[in-house]
Every structure is written in C-alpha cells, then in structure tokens.
Design an enzyme around this catalytic site. Structure first.
Site, PDB file in Angstrom:
ATOM      1  N   ASP A 147       0.913  -1.152   0.283  1.00  0.00           N
ATOM      2  CA  ASP A 147       0.017   0.121  -0.104  1.00  0.00           C
ATOM      3  C   ASP A 147       0.788   1.530   0.187  1.00  0.00           C
ATOM      4  OD1 ASP A 147      -2.263   1.721   0.127  1.00  0.00           O
ATOM      5  OD2 ASP A 147      -3.760   0.987   1.601  1.00  0.00           O
ATOM      6  N   TRP A 148       0.405   2.489  -0.487  1.00  0.00           N
ATOM      7  CA  TRP A 148       1.437   3.643  -0.644  1.00  0.00           C
ATOM      8  C   TRP A 148       1.631   4.276   0.551  1.00  0.00           C
ATOM      9  CZ3 TRP A 148      -0.134   1.355  -4.649  1.00  0.00           C
ATOM     10  CH2 TRP A 148       0.052   1.707  -5.717  1.00  0.00           C
TER      11      TRP A 148
END
Ligand code: BGC
Length: 757
Positions: free
Chosen positions: A229-230
């Site tokens: 995930d970012w």
C-alpha cells in the site's frame, strides 16, 4: 518480452530500482532493456487516473471518468454477473487509458460499522466478499488489465492504520479475514495483491512472510506481484525477502540502494531480488503483450451501466405498502441529496465523475407533481430552521414525503473512522418533524455503512441506496416509481445500536494494538449467537413481488467430509412483477466442542424470475461449507456429526432446513493421555468406541442404587462423567484397569489422530 533474457542482462541496480515506483503511479522504465514503465491507477469503482507527471503525493486532479456504485452498494446486488460487467467496463477504460492495473477490489471485512472505509469494502461475510471480488477481478482481467486485490491483511479500521497491530488468532484469520481474499485469489487469479499498512500480530503486513509467502503463494498458489500500500513499507529489505515485490510509491532511490547494499554485504540473496524483478517484468509483459492500442471507452455507455447497476444494488429495507409511489400523487421531495446526491466516498477511491444524475434530474419532464425542499444543510449537524420549515410545509401540502437523507462526506472517509452510527442530528430532526404532519413518509438513504434509525418503525418505507455511483438518480427514479423491482440484499447487519456490535469494546484499540477479541463472531455470526434483535439482518431486502420457496432437497442425508452435497430448491415468483430473488444457503453445525456461529452463509445465487415463473436453483456444498479452522491441524476440519443445511431469504428468514450427517475422514491432532477426559473422546464414533472397555469397567456401579440416591441425580452422573480424567477408572472402576491398559487406549487414540507416539 523474453523475461528471462532481460532479467539476465539487468544489473543488480536496475533490478532493485524496478522494485519500487518512479512516482505515485508508475514503475520505472529500464531503458537499457527497453522495458517500459507500468501504470497503475485507483479505483476500485471507476478510474482515478492522475496524469500530472511526477506527482509524488497523488494530490493532482484525476481525469474525468465514470463513478460506478461503490463496493458497499455492489455487494448488496449479491450478483456475480453484475460485478463482472462492471469489472469489464473498468478494464476497458484502463486499456483505453494505458493503465496496466486497477487498484481494487478491496475486500476487507466490515468488522465494525465505524470503519471509515467500509463504503469501499464488500461485506461482513467472507464468502460474499470473496465471491464478488472474484467476479469483479475476472471482468477486469478479461480485458488484459490487472486487478489488485487489497488490503492484505486485516485492515479493518482507519484509526492508526499505518501502525496498528491487529491481534487475531489463527482460526479467526483463516475463517474470516484471510477467507475474504482466499476464494478470489484461488478462483480469479488476480495479477497483483496489495499488502495493507497495519501490522498483524506484531509484524507489518509489508514484511509478513507468513501471509505474503506461506499462505498467499505456497498455500493459495498466487503467482503475481505483491505491491505495498502507498507508504506501507517499514523495512524494505526484510519486506523484499518476505515476498513484497514492489514498493509504491518509490523513495527516490533510498530503499533501492538499501537492497543493493544488502545483496553486496550478504544480508540478502540476489535470487530474492531476481524473483521480485522477474515477477514485475512478467506483469509488465502480461499487459504490454496484449495491449489494445486502439481501445476506446464510451463515457455515456458506462454512465448508463452505472445507473443500471445501482438498480440491482439498492435495498428496499421496509415497505408498508407505500412503494412503488403512485404516479398521480403530489410528492414532497425533501433533502439536499435529491438534487445533489452523495454517491461516493472520500479518499483514494474518489472519482472525478464526468456527470451526475440526481433523482430530480431523472424525474424531470416525466409529468410528476413534485415539490422540492432542501430540508437541511449537509455541512452542518444543527438544524437550519428556515430549511426545516419549508420542508414541513411541503410535506403538509403533499400526499407523500420522500426524504433523501444520508451521511455527509465528512462523516465517513478513508483516513479516519466514524465516532458514532447516527445520521446528522438535523436530518433525524427533519424526519421527526415531517412525521408530525405527514403519515406517508419514505426515507431514501445515502451512506456507506449502517446508521441508527430511531424513526424506523414510524416511517412507511426505507430505501438503502448506499453510495450508488454517479447515475444514482436514474436508479432511484426507476425503483421508487416501480419501473424496476428492488433486488438488493444487505451484505451486512444493521444493528439496533452501535454498542450491540461485537467489536464495540475492542474498536479501534489503544497503544497501537487492536484486539479482535470477538474472534469468528463477526456480524450476523455474533448477533445470531447472542440472539440480539437487529434493525435489519444480513441478507435482508424486500421486493415488489413475492417469492415462494418449495421442494428443498439435499442429495444425501449421510456423507463423508470428502464428498460433496447437492442442494436444490424451487423458487417461484407468485406476484405480478418480474424480479430477482437472492437465494441464500446457510449451514448450521450441530453439537460442537469449539464455539461456532449459529449459521454461516455457504452459497448464494441471484435468480431472475418473470411473474408466475418457477426455477430450480442448485448449489454444491463441499467440505469447507461444514468446517471450522482447526489450529491443531493447521487446516479446515469437519467434526463428525449432524449439520443443518438451511435455505433462506435472509439470515433471519430461513424457509427450510434439512439435517445431514457427516463422517469425517480425519481427526484433529489432539494428543491423548491418562489425563484426557471422557468428553475428549466424545463426538467421533471411532474415538468413542475406544472408550467402551473403560465404561464397562464402571458397570459394577449399580444403576438402580444410583437412581435411588438423593445425593446423585442421573444428570449429575452424566455431567461428572464428561470431565472425568481417564485415570479415574483406576480407582472408581472395577479394578481391571492399570496404567499400561490405559496407555494402550490412548496410543490407539493418538494413532487415529495422526500422532504416532
Ligand atoms: C490506499 C489504497 C490506494 C493507495 C493509492 C492508499 O492510501 O490505502 O487503497 O490504492 O493509497 O492511492
């Protein structure tokens, strides 16, 4: 691309740099080998493609696109075909825009109604979530574009989502939280998986080898790319070794250099870097080699599909005969969302909708007598007296009041959780005030997650639209006026109040730990076990027609756990309007040593029926449908015994039940010794048989004398026997047993359980 050849020619530095993003949405090109960059884009319920070069924060405006109903809504369709259709449309949009992977679907379980991202997630039930995710993935990938199932694993809250540790036992993980991913990963083979931000039992999801590699790849056979995930990466080198191939976005080369250093100083094998780089190359090749350079997408056609989709999703929660609305009635249309609907949630899934159709737009020019009043200011919680007065006056003058209510944007969003489960006070006041002057009230809700409804028993109709996408108005118009028949069903329970929810005392946790103390008792699994009244149960939804269930059959009454069971039922549309019924199959375990839910959804289907039509619907249930996850076996296990197979129109509307007896091939790996109790042997006939000589040894106790005794009741005899250790036969039995004889029995039991000494 000849991946192996390219990989061989790449330097260590190039391979490491391929393992992280160039910016927010692209991998880096490898110029020396002509490897192009690869673009990903949010979703999941539309394309959120940002075209600004080198955007490292993802804050720039995205292209104009189509916002389909969010997952909270599409889940209520219970319709695999619909999800595939939407997936295909989005896949096609990706092809046309050169996007190689859409960042969705998001399948995290709705553990608490408060989770800020529930609107992006499907359900409180893992089967429903994984089946619908699977259908969506298949649709996207049929267009030679990747899907990215996310957020793996146990990202069920926004509070401290980047650091919190979800503390969950293995059984609960396998039955609930992993299961939401498992079916879709095995069945639809997504090109990519996104790991979550949080930690699981202390270890970051981004460096959790157990789940990223042992479970995802070794057990489930996943062969694609795992991306972070970012900003989810804490220790890049450990993460890479654990199975995290791609870090998104990149860190301007900082972590790439750490990878190179780790290989050079022997901390990390170069084979690990090769493995990740190879997977990323294969992903790029998968897209590039089937790229349709001339792909086009038709915004208007997708807008139309978004509206048709929402028609299948909206859930008619209550109808005291007031719906569909009468075309000739004067209708007070009250509430801002009738004109400017809330149709999507905030955060990374936010779509720049190219147009929006409201209920007022959709009903315009159709000859209805509508009086519109805004009713409330959705930027405020307090009542705006002037707006309220106008709304009440409109209601007084009309035959029906149609109130468009819901949660404002700032009430639910990615990034934070809700604090309570209420609508804004001004909207509850509005409904109460309108009820004082108008008995015919219908509430139309726009929200991504359940709300309390203190007025539910006094309004005549309630429609749950969820967040229905940019063409929500078309669906509302068609459904409210009976041009379409509602067929959505709740993919989650609406509890009476927040404190009824099983996670209530353990959400969102503290000190960066959240304890999933309710275990497998999530959603209806809990409410049913506790026999709680709920506002609306899981699977509930009404129709304008009536469906009759008959002829419920199971193919066998006695099976082995290795067999499958066929279940069938006839569904008839006995009303006057064509419609779609969602048939739900639940399994309820009989006697069980481990605490198990009263019933669990094990199969479902959505069936279209013309008025007067009957169809037979069949399902196949396999071992998994009857099982729980046994930690001693490290596998799903079906205890021998009786099970109820149920067919229902909701989890609280079971129409028929059939009993099936199952004999399990395996036994749990429990070790027996002299201290094992009689009850440890009970339940499985093979173990029970071993006990016979021990029980015979108690035959010297005269049953008649026992019955006569006031001090020892038969119930007490039975209750004392269960927890009695085997060794007590030495003193209480007839003297024929010794330690050696007991050992022979426990040795046999251990052998049956697959333990040799
Ligand atoms: C979200 C993801 C999203 C990513 C890229 C993250 O904050 O959790 O769901 O895909 O950002 O925008």
């Amino acid at each position: 691309m000849d991946v192996n050849k390219v990989l061989k020619k790449m330097t260590l530095e190039e391979k490491a740099s391929l393992c992280s993003g160039r910016d927010f949405w692209h991998t880096k090109a490898v110029r020396s080998q002509n490897v192009p960059e690869f673009e990903v884009s949010d979703g999941p319920h539309g394309l959120r493609r940002q075209t600004l070069e080198d955007d490292h924060f993802g804050g720039s405006e995205s292209i104009k696109a189509v916002c389909f109903p969010a997952a909270c809504a599409t889940a209520s369709s219970f319709d695999r075909n619909l999800l595939t259709k939407i997936g295909k449309a989005i896949g096609n949009e990706c092809q046309a825009e050169g996007v190689g992977t859409i960042l969705g679907p998001a399948v995290n379980i709705k553990r608490s109604p408060l989770c800020g991202r529930n609107f992006e997630y499907f359900s409180e039930d893992p089967l429903l979530a994984s089946e619908l995710a699977s259908a969506f993935i298949k649709g996207v990938q049929s267009k030679n574009v990747g899907a990215c199932i996310k957020h793996f694993l146990a990202n069920n809250q926004e509070h401290r989502r980047l650091s919190v540790s979800a503390e969950i036992d293995e059984r609960t993980l396998h039955e609930i939280y992993l299961a939401a991913f498992e079916g879709a990963v095995k069945d639809a083979k997504p090109w990519t998986v996104m790991c979550s931000y949080n930690r699981i039992n202390g270890t970051h999801a981004s460096q959790n080898k157990k789940y990223l590699t042992s479970v995802l790849r070794d057990e489930w056979g996943f062969d694609g790319v795992v991306m972070s995930d970012w900003g989810a990466v804490s220790d890049r080198v450990t993460g890479l070794d654990a199975g995290l191939d791609l870090e998104m976005p990149g860190t301007y080369g900082i972590n790439d250099r750490l990878i190179v250093e780790a290989v050079k100083n022997g901390q990390l094998s170069e084979a690990v870097v090769d493995r990740a780089a190879e997977r990323i190359l294969r992903l790029i090749d998968r897209f590039e080699s089937h790229r349709s350079k001339n792909a086009k997408w038709d915004k208007e056609a997708d807008h139309e599909l978004a509206g048709k989709a929402e028609e299948e999703c909206a859930v008619l929660l209550k109808n005291d005969g007031i719906l569909p609305l009468d075309k000739n009635d004067t209708i007070a249309v009250i509430g801002k969302y009738a004109k400017t609907p809330r149709f999507q949630g905030g955060g990374s899934s936010h779509i720049n909708a190219f147009k929006v159709t409201s209920f007022m737009d959709a009903s315009h020019g159709k000859g209805h007598d509508l009086i519109y009043a805004q009713g409330y200011d959705d930027q405020k919680d307090e009542t705006d007296r002037a707006l309220l007065t106008k709304a009440v006056n409109a209601a007084k003058k009309s035959d029906v009041a149609l109130i468009f209510a819901g949660l404002p944007d700032n009430f639910e969003s990615e990034g934070y959780d809700r604090k309570h489960m209420r609508l804004p006070d001004c909207q509850n006041t509005l409904i109460e005030e309108v009820l004082k002057v108008q008995p015919n009230v219908v509430v139309v809700l726009h929200n991504g997650s359940p709300v309390e409804m203190p007025w539910a028993d006094r309004v005549k109709g309630i429609f749950e639209m969820y967040l229905g996408g940019q063409n929500i108005g078309l669906a509302q118009y068609e459904l409210l006026f009976g041009k379409a028949n509602p067929s959505g069903r709740l993919p989650e329970t609406f509890p009476m109040k927040l404190s009824d929810n099983p996670s209530y005392l353990n959400f969102p946790g503290h000190d960066d730990r959240v304890n999933y103390a309710e275990g497998v008792f999530v959603g209806y699994r809990y409410y049913d076990a506790k026999e709680y009244d709920v506002l609306f149960p899981f699977g509930h939804g009404l129709s304008y027609t009536t469906y009759k269930y008959s002829n419920f059959k199971v193919s066998k009454r006695k099976i082995k756990d290795t067999d499958t069971l066929e279940v069938s039922v006839d569904i008839s549309n006995v009303g006057r309007m064509a419609g779609k019924e969602v048939v739900q199959i639940y399994v309820s375990p009989g006697r069980s040593d481990v605490p198990r839910p009263v019933r669990e959804l094990r199969a479902f289907d959505k069936i279209a029926l013309r008025a007067g039509e009957t169809k037979t619907v069949s399902f196949i249930l396999d071992k998994r449908a009857f099982s729980y996850y046994d930690e001693s076996l490290g596998d799903f296990y079906v205890p021998s015994g009786d099970y109820d197979v149920e067919v229902g129109a909701s989890s609280r509307d079971i129409r028929f039940t059939k009993k099936v007896n199952i004999e399990s091939a395996k036994l749990p790996r429990r070790r027996f010794d002299e201290n094992s109790t009689f009850s440890d042997f009970m339940g499985d006939p093979r173990l029970e048989a071993l006990l016979k000589p021990v029980i015979d040894s108690f035959n010297h106790v005269n049953e008649k004398d026992l019955k006569k005794s006031e001090a020892i009741s038969p119930e007490m005899v039975e209750a004392t026997f269960g927890p009695t250790p085997l060794r007590n036969v030495l003193g209480f039995g007839d003297g024929t047993f010794d330690h050696e004889k007991l050992k022979q029995i426990t040795d046999k039991a251990n052998k049956l359980c697959g333990l040799s000494d």
